[in-house]
Write a protein that holds these residues in place. Sequence first.
Motif, PDB file in Angstrom:
ATOM      1  N   LEU A 247       0.348  -1.102  -0.299  1.00 13.56           N
ATOM      2  CA  LEU A 247      -0.253   0.361  -0.363  1.00 13.56           C
ATOM      3  C   LEU A 247       0.813   1.398  -0.106  1.00 13.56           C
ATOM      4  N   LYS A 248       2.252   1.256  -0.063  1.00 13.03           N
ATOM      5  CA  LYS A 248       2.951   2.246   0.329  1.00 13.03           C
ATOM      6  C   LYS A 248       3.358   2.688  -1.312  1.00 13.03           C
ATOM      7  N   SER A 249       2.689   2.128  -2.536  1.00 13.32           N
ATOM      8  CA  SER A 249       2.996   2.942  -3.273  1.00 13.32           C
ATOM      9  C   SER A 249       1.518   3.050  -4.514  1.00 13.32           C
ATOM     10  N   ARG A 250       0.613   2.544  -3.612  1.00 12.89           N
ATOM     11  CA  ARG A 250      -0.862   2.718  -3.988  1.00 12.89           C
ATOM     12  C   ARG A 250      -1.900   2.201  -3.326  1.00 12.89           C
ATOM     13  N   HIS A 251      -3.529   2.359  -3.783  1.00 10.60           N
ATOM     14  CA  HIS A 251      -4.405   2.533  -2.943  1.00 10.60           C
ATOM     15  C   HIS A 251      -5.391   0.898  -4.414  1.00 10.60           C
ATOM     16  N   LEU A 252      -6.364   0.001  -3.143  1.00 11.32           N
ATOM     17  CA  LEU A 252      -6.877  -0.147  -4.542  1.00 11.32           C
ATOM     18  C   LEU A 252      -7.747   0.720  -4.784  1.00 11.32           C
ATOM     19  N   THR A 253      -8.185   0.215  -6.332  1.00  9.58           N
ATOM     20  CA  THR A 253      -9.652   0.767  -7.046  1.00  9.58           C
ATOM     21  C   THR A 253     -10.161  -0.045  -6.952  1.00  9.58           C
ATOM     22  N   VAL A 254     -10.459  -1.326  -6.565  1.00 18.19           N
ATOM     23  CA  VAL A 254     -11.363  -2.045  -6.940  1.00 18.19           C
ATOM     24  C   VAL A 254     -13.085  -1.858  -6.223  1.00 18.19           C
ATOM     25  N   PRO A 255     -13.663  -2.295  -6.903  1.00 18.61           N
ATOM     26  CA  PRO A 255     -14.759  -1.724  -5.933  1.00 18.61           C
ATOM     27  C   PRO A 255     -14.932  -2.476  -4.562  1.00 18.61           C
ATOM     28  N   ILE A 256     -15.342  -1.719  -2.940  1.00 14.02           N
ATOM     29  CA  ILE A 256     -15.001  -2.614  -1.843  1.00 14.02           C
ATOM     30  C   ILE A 256     -16.257  -2.961  -1.039  1.00 14.02           C
ATOM     31  N   LEU A 257     -17.287  -3.521  -0.956  1.00 12.72           N
ATOM     32  CA  LEU A 257     -18.532  -3.636   0.457  1.00 12.72           C
ATOM     33  C   LEU A 257     -18.098  -3.883   1.272  1.00 12.72           C
ATOM     34  N   GLY A 258     -17.920  -3.015   2.346  1.00 11.14           N
ATOM     35  CA  GLY A 258     -17.356  -3.742   3.917  1.00 11.14           C
ATOM     36  C   GLY A 258     -19.469  -4.300   4.143  1.00 11.14           C
ATOM     37  N   ILE A 259     -19.014  -4.765   4.751  1.00 14.33           N
ATOM     38  CA  ILE A 259     -20.521  -5.457   4.895  1.00 14.33           C
ATOM     39  C   ILE A 259     -20.406  -5.978   6.979  1.00 14.33           C
ATOM     40  N   SER A 260     -20.582  -5.089   8.324  1.00 18.61           N
ATOM     41  CA  SER A 260     -20.272  -5.165   9.601  1.00 18.61           C
ATOM     42  C   SER A 260     -22.288  -5.956  10.405  1.00 18.61           C
TER      43      SER A 260
END
Length: 312
Positions: A247-260
Amino acid sequence: MTGPAASTPHVSASNPIRDLPLQHLAGFTHRWVDADGVRLHAVEGGQPSGPAVVLLAGFPQTWWAWRKVMPHLAHRFHVIAIDLPGQGHSERPERGYDTHTVATHVHAAVQALGVSTYSLVAHDIGAWVAFSLALDFESRLRRVALLDAGIPGITLPESIPTDPDQAWKTWHFAFHSVPELPETLLAGREREYVGWFLKVKALSPDTFDDAELDHYAAAIAVDGGLRASLAYYRNAPDSARRNREALKSRHLTVPILGISSSHGSVPDMAAAISPWAENTTGIVVPDAGHFIPDEQPEAVAAALTDFVTDDE
Protein backbone atom coordinates in the motif's frame (compact mmCIF):
# COMPACT_ATOMS: atom_id res chain seq x y z
CA MET A 1 -15.84 -14.71 -17.35
CA THR A 2 -16.06 -18.42 -16.75
CA GLY A 3 -15.21 -21.53 -18.66
CA PRO A 4 -15.97 -25.26 -18.51
CA ALA A 5 -14.29 -26.38 -15.28
CA ALA A 6 -14.77 -30.08 -15.97
CA SER A 7 -12.33 -29.98 -18.88
CA THR A 8 -9.55 -28.31 -16.89
CA PRO A 9 -6.68 -30.77 -16.29
CA HIS A 10 -5.88 -29.34 -12.84
CA VAL A 11 -9.27 -30.40 -11.43
CA SER A 12 -9.58 -33.85 -9.86
CA ALA A 13 -11.58 -35.88 -7.35
CA SER A 14 -8.58 -36.46 -5.08
CA ASN A 15 -9.59 -35.56 -1.52
CA PRO A 16 -6.56 -35.07 0.75
CA ILE A 17 -8.63 -35.05 3.98
CA ARG A 18 -10.44 -38.36 3.83
CA ASP A 19 -11.02 -38.67 7.59
CA LEU A 20 -13.42 -35.68 7.57
CA PRO A 21 -16.96 -36.45 6.32
CA LEU A 22 -18.02 -34.35 3.35
CA GLN A 23 -20.93 -31.94 3.69
CA HIS A 24 -23.18 -31.95 0.61
CA LEU A 25 -25.28 -29.07 -0.71
CA ALA A 26 -27.95 -29.71 -3.35
CA GLY A 27 -26.98 -28.35 -6.75
CA PHE A 28 -23.27 -28.04 -5.90
CA THR A 29 -20.28 -30.25 -6.75
CA HIS A 30 -17.09 -30.97 -4.80
CA ARG A 31 -13.82 -30.44 -6.65
CA TRP A 32 -10.15 -30.56 -5.67
CA VAL A 33 -7.78 -28.28 -7.50
CA ASP A 34 -4.00 -28.20 -7.89
CA ALA A 35 -3.50 -24.60 -6.78
CA ASP A 36 0.16 -23.74 -7.27
CA GLY A 37 1.35 -26.80 -5.38
CA VAL A 38 -1.42 -27.10 -2.77
CA ARG A 39 -4.63 -29.09 -3.30
CA LEU A 40 -7.61 -26.88 -2.44
CA HIS A 41 -11.21 -27.98 -2.03
CA ALA A 42 -13.84 -26.04 -3.98
CA VAL A 43 -17.63 -26.40 -3.99
CA GLU A 44 -19.09 -25.19 -7.28
CA GLY A 45 -22.59 -24.61 -8.60
CA GLY A 46 -25.06 -22.07 -9.92
CA GLN A 47 -24.96 -20.63 -13.43
CA PRO A 48 -21.82 -21.67 -15.36
CA SER A 49 -22.14 -18.70 -17.73
CA GLY A 50 -23.04 -16.20 -15.01
CA PRO A 51 -20.70 -13.78 -13.21
CA ALA A 52 -18.38 -15.73 -10.93
CA VAL A 53 -18.58 -15.16 -7.17
CA VAL A 54 -15.87 -16.74 -4.99
CA LEU A 55 -16.57 -17.24 -1.27
CA LEU A 56 -13.95 -17.58 1.50
CA ALA A 57 -14.73 -18.44 5.12
CA GLY A 58 -12.75 -17.82 8.30
CA PHE A 59 -11.94 -19.30 11.69
CA PRO A 60 -13.19 -21.71 12.98
CA GLN A 61 -15.31 -22.55 9.94
CA THR A 62 -15.06 -24.14 6.48
CA TRP A 63 -16.83 -23.51 3.16
CA TRP A 64 -19.96 -24.79 4.95
CA ALA A 65 -20.28 -21.31 6.50
CA TRP A 66 -21.82 -20.21 3.17
CA ARG A 67 -24.32 -23.08 2.87
CA LYS A 68 -27.34 -20.82 3.53
CA VAL A 69 -26.14 -18.05 1.19
CA MET A 70 -25.03 -20.16 -1.78
CA PRO A 71 -28.49 -21.33 -2.94
CA HIS A 72 -29.68 -17.71 -3.09
CA LEU A 73 -26.68 -16.69 -5.21
CA ALA A 74 -26.92 -19.76 -7.45
CA HIS A 75 -29.99 -18.39 -9.25
CA ARG A 76 -27.87 -15.69 -10.86
CA PHE A 77 -24.16 -16.42 -10.40
CA HIS A 78 -21.47 -19.01 -10.91
CA VAL A 79 -20.78 -19.74 -7.23
CA ILE A 80 -17.50 -21.16 -5.93
CA ALA A 81 -16.81 -21.65 -2.22
CA ILE A 82 -13.18 -22.52 -1.46
CA ASP A 83 -11.61 -23.99 1.66
CA LEU A 84 -8.40 -22.09 2.40
CA PRO A 85 -5.16 -24.07 2.84
CA GLY A 86 -5.46 -25.93 6.15
CA GLN A 87 -9.23 -25.47 6.24
CA GLY A 88 -11.96 -28.05 5.70
CA HIS A 89 -11.05 -30.51 2.94
CA SER A 90 -8.08 -28.54 1.61
CA GLU A 91 -4.52 -29.73 2.03
CA ARG A 92 -2.65 -28.61 5.18
CA PRO A 93 0.84 -27.52 4.09
CA GLU A 94 3.56 -27.23 6.74
CA ARG A 95 4.21 -23.55 6.01
CA GLY A 96 3.09 -20.62 3.85
CA TYR A 97 0.17 -19.19 5.84
CA ASP A 98 0.86 -15.50 5.36
CA THR A 99 -2.10 -14.08 3.50
CA HIS A 100 -0.22 -13.15 0.32
CA THR A 101 1.07 -16.70 -0.10
CA VAL A 102 -2.42 -18.07 0.59
CA ALA A 103 -3.92 -15.55 -1.84
CA THR A 104 -1.68 -16.92 -4.58
CA HIS A 105 -3.04 -20.43 -3.95
CA VAL A 106 -6.66 -19.24 -3.91
CA HIS A 107 -6.29 -17.29 -7.14
CA ALA A 108 -4.60 -20.29 -8.80
CA ALA A 109 -7.53 -22.47 -7.71
CA VAL A 110 -10.06 -20.10 -9.26
CA GLN A 111 -8.15 -20.00 -12.52
CA ALA A 112 -7.83 -23.80 -12.56
CA LEU A 113 -11.63 -23.93 -12.42
CA GLY A 114 -11.75 -21.98 -15.67
CA VAL A 115 -12.58 -18.57 -14.18
CA SER A 116 -10.60 -15.56 -15.38
CA THR A 117 -12.34 -12.67 -13.57
CA TYR A 118 -14.52 -12.84 -10.49
CA SER A 119 -16.02 -11.10 -7.50
CA LEU A 120 -14.57 -12.08 -4.14
CA VAL A 121 -16.63 -12.36 -0.94
CA ALA A 122 -14.88 -13.18 2.32
CA HIS A 123 -15.46 -13.33 6.08
CA ASP A 124 -13.04 -13.24 9.03
CA ILE A 125 -9.67 -14.83 8.08
CA GLY A 126 -11.08 -15.27 4.59
CA ALA A 127 -11.22 -11.48 4.43
CA TRP A 128 -7.55 -11.30 5.45
CA VAL A 129 -6.74 -13.41 2.40
CA ALA A 130 -9.16 -11.50 0.16
CA PHE A 131 -7.57 -8.14 0.96
CA SER A 132 -4.10 -9.44 0.10
CA LEU A 133 -5.46 -11.11 -3.02
CA ALA A 134 -6.91 -7.78 -4.11
CA LEU A 135 -3.50 -6.17 -3.68
CA ASP A 136 -1.78 -8.86 -5.74
CA PHE A 137 -4.40 -9.69 -8.40
CA GLU A 138 -6.62 -6.62 -8.55
CA SER A 139 -6.91 -6.70 -12.34
CA ARG A 140 -8.69 -10.08 -12.09
CA LEU A 141 -11.30 -8.88 -9.62
CA ARG A 142 -14.60 -7.23 -10.45
CA ARG A 143 -15.68 -6.50 -6.88
CA VAL A 144 -14.70 -7.41 -3.32
CA ALA A 145 -16.98 -7.77 -0.27
CA LEU A 146 -15.37 -8.10 3.17
CA LEU A 147 -17.40 -9.22 6.20
CA ASP A 148 -16.56 -8.35 9.83
CA ALA A 149 -12.81 -8.92 9.94
CA GLY A 150 -9.84 -7.44 11.75
CA ILE A 151 -7.44 -7.54 8.78
CA PRO A 152 -3.73 -7.49 9.74
CA GLY A 153 -2.19 -4.11 9.07
CA ILE A 154 -5.54 -2.70 7.89
CA THR A 155 -8.50 -3.00 10.29
CA LEU A 156 -6.82 -4.98 13.10
CA PRO A 157 -5.75 -2.82 16.08
CA GLU A 158 -2.04 -2.75 16.84
CA SER A 159 -2.70 -3.83 20.44
CA ILE A 160 -5.22 -6.23 21.98
CA PRO A 161 -7.61 -4.47 24.41
CA THR A 162 -7.67 -5.67 28.03
CA ASP A 163 -11.04 -4.14 28.95
CA PRO A 164 -13.33 -7.17 29.46
CA ASP A 165 -16.08 -5.47 27.44
CA GLN A 166 -13.81 -5.59 24.38
CA ALA A 167 -11.19 -8.23 25.13
CA TRP A 168 -13.53 -11.18 24.51
CA LYS A 169 -13.61 -10.25 20.82
CA THR A 170 -9.86 -10.37 20.19
CA TRP A 171 -8.09 -12.18 23.08
CA HIS A 172 -7.45 -15.23 20.91
CA PHE A 173 -5.12 -13.32 18.57
CA ALA A 174 -2.48 -13.32 21.31
CA PHE A 175 -3.24 -16.86 22.51
CA HIS A 176 -3.01 -18.35 19.02
CA SER A 177 0.35 -16.67 18.47
CA VAL A 178 2.04 -18.40 21.42
CA PRO A 179 4.19 -21.31 20.16
CA GLU A 180 3.02 -24.82 21.13
CA LEU A 181 0.85 -23.85 24.13
CA PRO A 182 -2.51 -23.72 22.28
CA GLU A 183 -1.87 -27.15 20.74
CA THR A 184 -1.11 -28.58 24.18
CA LEU A 185 -4.22 -27.12 25.78
CA LEU A 186 -6.67 -27.67 22.91
CA ALA A 187 -5.85 -31.19 21.72
CA GLY A 188 -8.91 -33.31 22.46
CA ARG A 189 -10.93 -30.23 23.42
CA GLU A 190 -11.53 -28.86 19.93
CA ARG A 191 -15.33 -29.06 20.21
CA GLU A 192 -15.41 -27.05 23.43
CA TYR A 193 -13.08 -24.45 21.95
CA VAL A 194 -14.87 -24.11 18.61
CA GLY A 195 -18.20 -24.07 20.43
CA TRP A 196 -17.15 -21.06 22.50
CA PHE A 197 -16.55 -18.95 19.39
CA LEU A 198 -19.69 -20.06 17.57
CA LYS A 199 -21.97 -19.59 20.59
CA VAL A 200 -20.50 -16.43 22.11
CA LYS A 201 -19.77 -14.46 18.94
CA ALA A 202 -23.15 -15.13 17.31
CA LEU A 203 -25.95 -12.87 18.50
CA SER A 204 -28.04 -15.92 19.37
CA PRO A 205 -26.27 -18.85 21.11
CA ASP A 206 -28.63 -21.19 19.23
CA THR A 207 -27.39 -20.16 15.77
CA PHE A 208 -25.33 -23.35 15.38
CA ASP A 209 -26.74 -26.80 16.07
CA ASP A 210 -24.82 -29.81 17.39
CA ALA A 211 -24.12 -31.18 13.91
CA GLU A 212 -22.50 -27.92 12.85
CA LEU A 213 -20.40 -27.78 16.00
CA ASP A 214 -19.31 -31.37 15.34
CA HIS A 215 -18.33 -30.56 11.75
CA TYR A 216 -16.25 -27.49 12.56
CA ALA A 217 -14.56 -29.16 15.53
CA ALA A 218 -13.70 -32.23 13.43
CA ALA A 219 -12.29 -30.06 10.64
CA ILE A 220 -9.87 -28.45 13.08
CA ALA A 221 -9.01 -31.69 14.90
CA VAL A 222 -8.18 -33.84 11.85
CA ASP A 223 -4.90 -34.07 9.93
CA GLY A 224 -3.13 -30.98 11.28
CA GLY A 225 -6.14 -28.67 11.09
CA LEU A 226 -5.41 -27.06 14.46
CA ARG A 227 -1.80 -26.35 13.51
CA ALA A 228 -2.94 -24.80 10.24
CA SER A 229 -5.66 -22.69 11.89
CA LEU A 230 -3.16 -21.25 14.35
CA ALA A 231 -0.63 -20.62 11.59
CA TYR A 232 -2.73 -17.80 10.13
CA TYR A 233 -2.44 -15.91 13.42
CA ARG A 234 1.25 -16.73 13.82
CA ASN A 235 1.88 -15.34 10.34
CA ALA A 236 -0.29 -12.25 10.89
CA PRO A 237 2.69 -9.90 11.49
CA ASP A 238 4.16 -10.92 8.13
CA SER A 239 0.75 -10.53 6.48
CA ALA A 240 0.44 -7.03 7.98
CA ARG A 241 3.95 -6.07 6.85
CA ARG A 242 3.33 -7.24 3.28
CA ASN A 243 -0.04 -5.45 3.15
CA ARG A 244 1.47 -2.17 4.31
CA GLU A 245 4.42 -2.55 1.94
CA ALA A 246 2.08 -3.00 -1.03
CA LEU A 247 0.00 0.00 0.00
CA LYS A 248 3.01 2.34 0.05
CA SER A 249 2.87 2.71 -3.72
CA ARG A 250 -0.87 2.57 -4.40
CA HIS A 251 -4.38 2.13 -3.03
CA LEU A 252 -6.99 -0.35 -4.16
CA THR A 253 -9.33 0.82 -6.91
CA VAL A 254 -11.58 -2.26 -7.18
CA PRO A 255 -15.04 -1.54 -5.67
CA ILE A 256 -15.17 -2.80 -2.09
CA LEU A 257 -18.25 -3.44 0.05
CA GLY A 258 -17.65 -3.54 3.79
CA ILE A 259 -20.31 -5.61 5.57
CA SER A 260 -20.63 -5.12 9.31
CA SER A 261 -23.33 -6.29 11.70
CA SER A 262 -25.24 -4.84 14.60
CA HIS A 263 -23.35 -6.96 17.14
CA GLY A 264 -20.14 -7.87 15.31
CA SER A 265 -16.44 -7.24 15.88
CA VAL A 266 -15.84 -4.29 13.52
CA PRO A 267 -18.64 -1.68 13.76
CA ASP A 268 -17.90 -0.08 10.35
CA MET A 269 -15.87 -2.16 7.93
CA ALA A 270 -16.18 0.41 5.16
CA ALA A 271 -14.77 3.22 7.29
CA ALA A 272 -11.90 1.02 8.46
CA ILE A 273 -10.97 0.04 4.89
CA SER A 274 -11.55 3.42 3.19
CA PRO A 275 -8.07 4.87 3.95
CA TRP A 276 -6.64 2.11 1.74
CA ALA A 277 -9.25 1.96 -1.02
CA GLU A 278 -10.70 4.53 -3.42
CA ASN A 279 -14.16 3.03 -3.95
CA THR A 280 -15.65 1.75 -0.69
CA THR A 281 -19.26 1.47 0.46
CA GLY A 282 -20.68 -0.19 3.53
CA ILE A 283 -23.75 -1.71 5.10
CA VAL A 284 -24.65 -2.88 8.59
CA VAL A 285 -26.71 -6.08 8.81
CA PRO A 286 -29.17 -5.92 11.72
CA ASP A 287 -29.79 -8.69 14.25
CA ALA A 288 -26.47 -10.45 13.71
CA GLY A 289 -23.21 -11.05 15.53
CA HIS A 290 -19.88 -12.00 14.00
CA PHE A 291 -21.12 -14.94 11.90
CA ILE A 292 -23.25 -12.87 9.54
CA PRO A 293 -23.70 -15.45 6.71
CA ASP A 294 -25.06 -17.99 9.20
CA GLU A 295 -27.20 -15.51 11.13
CA GLN A 296 -28.72 -13.43 8.32
CA PRO A 297 -28.12 -15.34 5.05
CA GLU A 298 -30.96 -13.74 3.08
CA ALA A 299 -29.77 -10.23 3.94
CA VAL A 300 -26.20 -11.14 3.00
CA ALA A 301 -27.30 -12.72 -0.29
CA ALA A 302 -29.43 -9.70 -1.19
CA ALA A 303 -26.61 -7.26 -0.42
CA LEU A 304 -24.13 -9.29 -2.46
CA THR A 305 -26.51 -9.60 -5.41
CA ASP A 306 -27.05 -5.84 -5.49
CA PHE A 307 -23.33 -5.17 -5.15
CA VAL A 308 -22.10 -7.64 -7.77
CA THR A 309 -24.73 -6.63 -10.34
CA ASP A 310 -24.44 -2.88 -9.74
CA ASP A 311 -22.44 -2.30 -12.94
CA GLU A 312 -24.50 -4.57 -15.21
